[in-house]
Enzyme design. Sequence first.
Site: not given
Ligand code: OAD
Length: 254
Positions: A105, A122, A151, A154, A191-193, A217
């Site tokens: 995040n 990130h 900047c 530069c 909380g990550t996909s 999750n």
């Molecule tokens: P995602 O939006 O891909 O996934 C969010 C996850 O949170 C899913 O698995 C949901 O089921 C889960 N979720 C939703 N509500 C929740 C809750 N209340 N408690 C726990 N989990 C919950 O987000 P990220 O996995 O963070 O990268 O995405 C990874 C990266 O993709 C981000 O950092 C970003 C994005 O593109 C960059 O910007 C480089």
Amino acid sequence: MSELSRGISQLAEALDGAQRVAALTGAGVSAESGVPTFRGDKGLWKGFEPQQLATPGAFSRDPAMVWEWYDWRRGLIAACEPNPGHRALARLEAELADFWLITQNVDRLHQKGGSQRVLEVHGDIWTLRCFEECGYQVLEERTGIPELQRCPDCGAPLRPGVVWFGEGLPEETLHQAGLAAATCQVFLVIGTSSVVYPAAGLADLAASRGAQVFEINPDPASRIRGVTVLQGPSGEVLPEVVAALEARRKGPRT
Ligand code: OAD
């Protein structure tokens, strides 16, 4: 006992016995604060095309549009407060001898919620840095930043301090995250996909080195063999985990 209650007790027991613990968080941890996630029906990538907004090429083509999008997101985040999940992770840091919080995040809500040892793999949305990588960067925790700042060192445009698609992760931060994953006994995936690498690979690394992996999750996504799933929102489950850990530590020892 429900499956969730059993999972909470197992995690509290594992945390109690671990020397080193690491956690990887994603956008879901901030969902209960009101910060939109990326994927899913209401996710940011449903309404916006990553290639148009979150790549160096997009910024070169149309810096004003990219700038405006990030300033809109800064505004959304500025209106949000840490939720009980963020605060519970700060409690874990205070409670455990060696706890590493690795986050994808960029919102800094972990720090606002009291966490001090945060590895932002990130980057973060509040830091602005030189697009030409001259080394200049500044933390600007405010919104409504006028378009296309230059900047001061530069003259190149300043960009948001986040990692864009196609870019490498901050080397030292990734190194520390890898070390934490490889040497912990307990690894939490919250909380990550688990689809964006290399961050998603940290759980595999931890599991391959023998760590117990737990996922929190409402819609579990990791495919780690042997993972224990605590199915539910992190803002509800994490405070229960902390309460269970604290109860174990206060209770009589056998
Ligand atoms: P995602 O939006 O891909 O996934 C969010 C996850 O949170 C899913 O698995 C949901 O089921 C889960 N979720 C939703 N509500 C929740 C809750 N209340 N408690 C726990 N989990 C919950 O987000 P990220 O996995 O963070 O990268 O995405 C990874 C990266 O993709 C981000 O950092 C970003 C994005 O593109 C960059 O910007 C480089």
